[in-house]
Design a protein around this motif. Structure first.
Motif, PDB file in Angstrom:
ATOM      1  N   ARG A   4     -64.102  -4.904  27.001  1.00  0.00           N
ATOM      2  CA  ARG A   4     -63.333  -3.722  27.404  1.00  0.00           C
ATOM      3  C   ARG A   4     -64.067  -2.432  27.033  1.00  0.00           C
ATOM      4  O   ARG A   4     -64.213  -1.526  27.846  1.00  0.00           O
ATOM      5  N   SER A   5     -64.486  -2.359  25.799  1.00  0.00           N
ATOM      6  CA  SER A   5     -65.117  -1.132  25.324  1.00  0.00           C
ATOM      7  C   SER A   5     -66.495  -0.909  25.941  1.00  0.00           C
ATOM      8  O   SER A   5     -67.007   0.215  25.937  1.00  0.00           O
ATOM      9  N   ALA A   6     -67.090  -1.970  26.500  1.00  0.00           N
ATOM     10  CA  ALA A   6     -68.430  -1.850  27.082  1.00  0.00           C
ATOM     11  C   ALA A   6     -68.410  -1.287  28.493  1.00  0.00           C
ATOM     12  O   ALA A   6     -69.463  -0.902  29.025  1.00  0.00           O
ATOM     13  N   GLN A   7     -67.228  -1.228  29.113  1.00  0.00           N
ATOM     14  CA  GLN A   7     -67.156  -0.763  30.499  1.00  0.00           C
ATOM     15  C   GLN A   7     -67.470   0.724  30.583  1.00  0.00           C
ATOM     16  O   GLN A   7     -66.870   1.541  29.883  1.00  0.00           O
ATOM     17  N   THR A   8     -68.392   1.065  31.456  1.00  0.00           N
ATOM     18  CA  THR A   8     -68.827   2.463  31.604  1.00  0.00           C
ATOM     19  C   THR A   8     -68.267   3.136  32.844  1.00  0.00           C
ATOM     20  O   THR A   8     -68.416   4.357  33.008  1.00  0.00           O
ATOM     21  N   THR A   9     -67.624   2.362  33.734  1.00  0.00           N
ATOM     22  CA  THR A   9     -67.170   2.943  35.000  1.00  0.00           C
ATOM     23  C   THR A   9     -65.670   2.784  35.226  1.00  0.00           C
ATOM     24  O   THR A   9     -65.150   3.285  36.233  1.00  0.00           O
ATOM     25  N   VAL A  10     -64.965   2.070  34.334  1.00  0.00           N
ATOM     26  CA  VAL A  10     -63.519   1.894  34.494  1.00  0.00           C
ATOM     27  C   VAL A  10     -62.830   2.187  33.170  1.00  0.00           C
ATOM     28  O   VAL A  10     -63.415   2.023  32.088  1.00  0.00           O
ATOM     29  N   ASP A  11     -61.588   2.624  33.251  1.00  0.00           N
ATOM     30  CA  ASP A  11     -60.802   2.858  32.051  1.00  0.00           C
ATOM     31  C   ASP A  11     -60.410   1.522  31.416  1.00  0.00           C
ATOM     32  O   ASP A  11     -60.228   0.527  32.128  1.00  0.00           O
ATOM     33  N   PRO A  12     -60.242   1.477  30.108  1.00  0.00           N
ATOM     34  CA  PRO A  12     -59.860   0.230  29.431  1.00  0.00           C
ATOM     35  C   PRO A  12     -58.576  -0.387  29.965  1.00  0.00           C
ATOM     36  O   PRO A  12     -58.432  -1.610  29.974  1.00  0.00           O
ATOM     37  N   ASP A  13     -57.629   0.457  30.433  1.00  0.00           N
ATOM     38  CA  ASP A  13     -56.369  -0.090  30.928  1.00  0.00           C
ATOM     39  C   ASP A  13     -56.525  -0.800  32.268  1.00  0.00           C
ATOM     40  O   ASP A  13     -55.583  -1.432  32.754  1.00  0.00           O
ATOM     41  N   ARG A  14     -57.698  -0.709  32.887  1.00  0.00           N
ATOM     42  CA  ARG A  14     -57.975  -1.452  34.118  1.00  0.00           C
ATOM     43  C   ARG A  14     -58.488  -2.855  33.830  1.00  0.00           C
ATOM     44  O   ARG A  14     -58.691  -3.648  34.745  1.00  0.00           O
ATOM     45  N   VAL A  15     -58.710  -3.146  32.533  1.00  0.00           N
ATOM     46  CA  VAL A  15     -59.159  -4.487  32.115  1.00  0.00           C
ATOM     47  C   VAL A  15     -57.938  -5.210  31.549  1.00  0.00           C
ATOM     48  O   VAL A  15     -57.478  -4.918  30.452  1.00  0.00           O
ATOM     49  N   GLN A  16     -57.404  -6.132  32.315  1.00  0.00           N
ATOM     50  CA  GLN A  16     -56.167  -6.809  31.941  1.00  0.00           C
ATOM     51  C   GLN A  16     -56.416  -8.261  31.559  1.00  0.00           C
ATOM     52  O   GLN A  16     -57.201  -8.957  32.213  1.00  0.00           O
ATOM     53  N   THR A  17     -55.754  -8.711  30.513  1.00  0.00           N
ATOM     54  CA  THR A  17     -55.814 -10.117  30.111  1.00  0.00           C
ATOM     55  C   THR A  17     -54.850 -10.914  30.972  1.00  0.00           C
ATOM     56  O   THR A  17     -53.666 -10.579  31.066  1.00  0.00           O
ATOM     57  N   THR A  18     -55.339 -11.965  31.609  1.00  0.00           N
ATOM     58  CA  THR A  18     -54.488 -12.810  32.450  1.00  0.00           C
ATOM     59  C   THR A  18     -54.174 -14.157  31.801  1.00  0.00           C
ATOM     60  O   THR A  18     -53.223 -14.827  32.197  1.00  0.00           O
ATOM     61  N   GLU A  19     -54.971 -14.536  30.789  1.00  0.00           N
ATOM     62  CA  GLU A  19     -54.727 -15.828  30.125  1.00  0.00           C
ATOM     63  C   GLU A  19     -55.519 -15.900  28.828  1.00  0.00           C
ATOM     64  O   GLU A  19     -56.648 -15.403  28.753  1.00  0.00           O
ATOM     65  N   ILE A  20     -54.907 -16.502  27.822  1.00  0.00           N
ATOM     66  CA  ILE A  20     -55.608 -16.831  26.581  1.00  0.00           C
ATOM     67  C   ILE A  20     -55.273 -18.283  26.256  1.00  0.00           C
ATOM     68  O   ILE A  20     -54.095 -18.659  26.218  1.00  0.00           O
ATOM     69  N   ARG A  21     -56.287 -19.083  26.028  1.00  0.00           N
ATOM     70  CA  ARG A  21     -56.018 -20.468  25.663  1.00  0.00           C
ATOM     71  C   ARG A  21     -57.111 -21.000  24.746  1.00  0.00           C
ATOM     72  O   ARG A  21     -58.246 -20.523  24.762  1.00  0.00           O
ATOM     73  N   VAL A  22     -56.726 -21.995  23.981  1.00  0.00           N
ATOM     74  CA  VAL A  22     -57.654 -22.648  23.059  1.00  0.00           C
ATOM     75  C   VAL A  22     -57.543 -24.148  23.256  1.00  0.00           C
ATOM     76  O   VAL A  22     -56.437 -24.695  23.346  1.00  0.00           O
ATOM     77  N   LYS A  23     -58.692 -24.818  23.333  1.00  0.00           N
ATOM     78  CA  LYS A  23     -58.705 -26.270  23.481  1.00  0.00           C
ATOM     79  C   LYS A  23     -59.786 -26.856  22.591  1.00  0.00           C
ATOM     80  O   LYS A  23     -60.773 -26.186  22.264  1.00  0.00           O
ATOM     81  N   GLU A  24     -59.582 -28.112  22.248  1.00  0.00           N
ATOM     82  CA  GLU A  24     -60.651 -28.819  21.542  1.00  0.00           C
ATOM     83  C   GLU A  24     -61.791 -29.044  22.524  1.00  0.00           C
ATOM     84  O   GLU A  24     -61.582 -29.401  23.683  1.00  0.00           O
ATOM     85  N   SER A  25     -62.988 -28.865  22.063  1.00  0.00           N
ATOM     86  CA  SER A  25     -64.155 -28.972  22.942  1.00  0.00           C
ATOM     87  C   SER A  25     -64.268 -30.357  23.567  1.00  0.00           C
ATOM     88  O   SER A  25     -64.751 -30.505  24.701  1.00  0.00           O
ATOM     89  N   THR A  26     -63.800 -31.380  22.854  1.00  0.00           N
ATOM     90  CA  THR A  26     -63.879 -32.744  23.394  1.00  0.00           C
ATOM     91  C   THR A  26     -62.974 -32.945  24.596  1.00  0.00           C
ATOM     92  O   THR A  26     -63.150 -33.889  25.366  1.00  0.00           O
ATOM     93  N   GLU A  27     -61.982 -32.065  24.788  1.00  0.00           N
ATOM     94  CA  GLU A  27     -61.074 -32.170  25.931  1.00  0.00           C
ATOM     95  C   GLU A  27     -61.643 -31.519  27.183  1.00  0.00           C
ATOM     96  O   GLU A  27     -61.096 -31.700  28.271  1.00  0.00           O
ATOM     97  N   LEU A  28     -62.720 -30.772  27.020  1.00  0.00           N
ATOM     98  CA  LEU A  28     -63.295 -30.044  28.141  1.00  0.00           C
ATOM     99  C   LEU A  28     -64.417 -30.835  28.786  1.00  0.00           C
ATOM    100  O   LEU A  28     -65.204 -31.505  28.111  1.00  0.00           O
ATOM    101  N   PHE A  29     -64.493 -30.738  30.129  1.00  0.00           N
ATOM    102  CA  PHE A  29     -65.531 -31.470  30.855  1.00  0.00           C
ATOM    103  C   PHE A  29     -66.919 -30.942  30.512  1.00  0.00           C
ATOM    104  O   PHE A  29     -67.852 -31.711  30.271  1.00  0.00           O
ATOM    105  N   GLU A  30     -67.059 -29.624  30.487  1.00  0.00           N
ATOM    106  CA  GLU A  30     -68.334 -29.003  30.129  1.00  0.00           C
ATOM    107  C   GLU A  30     -68.067 -27.876  29.130  1.00  0.00           C
ATOM    108  O   GLU A  30     -68.011 -26.694  29.512  1.00  0.00           O
ATOM    109  N   PRO A  31     -67.883 -28.219  27.867  1.00  0.00           N
ATOM    110  CA  PRO A  31     -67.632 -27.166  26.870  1.00  0.00           C
ATOM    111  C   PRO A  31     -68.824 -26.223  26.760  1.00  0.00           C
ATOM    112  O   PRO A  31     -69.981 -26.622  26.930  1.00  0.00           O
ATOM    113  N   GLU A  32     -68.533 -24.970  26.480  1.00  0.00           N
ATOM    114  CA  GLU A  32     -69.576 -23.961  26.386  1.00  0.00           C
ATOM    115  C   GLU A  32     -69.856 -23.578  24.942  1.00  0.00           C
ATOM    116  O   GLU A  32     -70.416 -22.519  24.664  1.00  0.00           O
ATOM    117  N   THR A  33     -69.476 -24.454  24.037  1.00  0.00           N
ATOM    118  CA  THR A  33     -69.742 -24.253  22.616  1.00  0.00           C
ATOM    119  C   THR A  33     -69.903 -25.616  21.945  1.00  0.00           C
ATOM    120  O   THR A  33     -69.368 -26.616  22.426  1.00  0.00           O
TER     121      THR A  33
END
Length: 203
Positions: A49-78
């Protein structure tokens, strides 16, 4: 005497350059506990959010937050036990879409898609214009058929909107652009509306 009618179908179209771009981004972080993974993802989202140089922070909206165990993911990114993801929607004008993508990537986020479309008022205007054009075209067809029968077109008995999606038919509200492509400039979008109209025929 049986009432005489004529039924015609027509499609109206309006084409315009999009006035809205939506960047779908993700903040992904891993940790050894679920709470830490969630917190890390939220912190990364805040950085995006703070890195955006062309849009106001209020234009960056959170649509989802979730946490899963990496073993449950097909291709975990961590390689941590838990993976937290906060999905972000960033609305901007099309001319700044590329800058939003760059700012997001440089802040450590990932970009899933860039979607071009119209603001609600513009989309509704184009839909109305396309519908009016379709109705006018349907009446022109009916009048041509009526002349062949040496009749005239009377009142509308029935009208319905139809969904024709052959070629350029159908309502096109969005155009998707792969953010990995060479160009993030939108192409014009065509909005189409189709109708079927039943007219009475008069002598």
């Amino acid at each position: 005497m049986t009432d005489r009618t004529v039924t015609t179908e027509a499609t109206g179209r309006r084409t315009e350059t999009p006035d809205l771009a939506t960047v779908e981004a993700r903040a992904i972080a891993g940790a050894d506990t679920a709470s830490a993974a969630r917190k890390s993802a939220q912190d990364l989202a805040a950085t995006i959010r703070s890195a955006q140089t062309t849009v106001d922070p209020d234009r960056v909206q959170t649509t989802e937050i979730r946490v899963k165990e990496s073993t449950e993911l097909f291709e975990p990114e961590t390689d941590k036990r838990f993976q937290g993801i906060e999905r972000l929607r960033i609305d901007c004008v099309p001319e700044t879409a590329e800058a939003v993508v760059v700012d997001t990537l440089e802040a450590g986020g990932t970009v899933q898609s860039v979607e071009f479309g119209f603001h609600k008022d513009v989309r509704e205007r184009l839909q109305d214009e396309a519908l009016n054009a379709a109705v006018a075209r349907a009446r022109e067809k009916a009048e041509r058929l009526a002349r062949a029968e040496e009749s005239t077109v009377g009142r509308v008995r029935e009208m319905m909107m139809t969904d024709k999606r052959s070629g350029m038919d159908g309502l096109v509200e969005d155009a998707l652009c792969d953010h990995d492509g060479p160009d993030l400039q939108p192409t014009p979008i065509t909005i189409s509306q189709s109708v079927e109209v039943v007219y009475e025929l008069e002598e």
